[in-house]
Design an enzyme around this catalytic site. Structure first.
Site, short mmCIF file in Angstrom:
data_model
loop_
_atom_site.label_atom_id
_atom_site.label_comp_id
_atom_site.label_asym_id
_atom_site.label_seq_id
_atom_site.Cartn_x
_atom_site.Cartn_y
_atom_site.Cartn_z
CE1 TYR A 88 -18.82 24.98 -67.86
CE2 TYR A 88 -16.96 24.61 -69.31
CZ TYR A 88 -17.50 25.22 -68.20
OH TYR A 88 -16.74 26.08 -67.45
CG ASN A 111 -20.46 26.44 -57.20
OD1 ASN A 111 -21.07 26.46 -56.15
ND2 ASN A 111 -19.46 25.62 -57.44
CB CYS A 119 -17.77 24.81 -60.48
SG CYS A 119 -16.98 26.07 -59.46
CG HIS A 120 -12.13 22.59 -59.02
ND1 HIS A 120 -12.94 22.58 -57.91
CD2 HIS A 120 -11.36 21.48 -58.95
CE1 HIS A 120 -12.66 21.51 -57.19
NE2 HIS A 120 -11.71 20.82 -57.79
CD GLU A 146 -9.98 17.81 -57.09
OE1 GLU A 146 -10.46 17.15 -58.04
OE2 GLU A 146 -10.64 18.65 -56.45
#
Length: 150
Positions: A88, A111, A119-120, A146
């Site tokens: 953050y 979001n 945002c993950h 990912e």
């Protein structure tokens, strides 16, 4: 009737909202009374490719609604590369306001297009998974997907 399309995914039912020209929301869970458009079908197909590890970025017209600050943060989120994370604090620095960590968290929480606007990929400064509208188990799943498919 709303323009939305609900479909199954590896993380559960998802519903995409929009019209013929733009996507406006992605929600975890099913919606009733859907009227899908070709763009909504395309969004679902791109998400299927993402979950299969075949797609690392989305080619869709997004139109999230939010404050100027939220829109700025959501643009920063889109700059985080596939398979990487930022804290953050790092996201606040990217936005030009290093002391706005809490406000960044608030923008992430609001979001309207999670996954499309990733945002993950935002984690706590200590590396821990924190806060995600779909639940931390989904955030963990997306990050693992990912990392494996990079």
């Amino acid at each position: 009737m709303r323009n939305c399309y609900c479909f199954d995914s590896p993380i559960g039912k998802l519903t995409v909202y929009g019209n013929d020209n733009v996507l406006t929301r992605l929600e975890f869970g099913a919606a009733e009374g859907d009227t899908p458009t070709p763009l909504l079908y395309c969004a679902a197909r791109q998400l299927e490719q993402y979950f299969a590890g075949e797609r690392h970025f989305f080619e869709l017209p997004l139109q999230p609604h939010g404050t100027d600050f939220q829109l700025k943060i959501w643009k920063c989120l889109q700059q985080i590369p596939y398979g990487e994370t930022r804290s953050y604090k790092q996201l606040a620095e990217m936005a030009g306001n290093p002391r706005a960590c809490r406000a960044v968290g608030g923008a992430n929480h609001c979001n309207p297009l999670p996954v499309f606007i990733p945002c993950h990929r935002v984690i706590g400064s200590n590396g821990r998974l924190v806060g995600f509208g779909g639940g931390l188990h989904i955030k963990k799943h997306l990050l693992e997907l990912e990392r494996q498919c990079r």
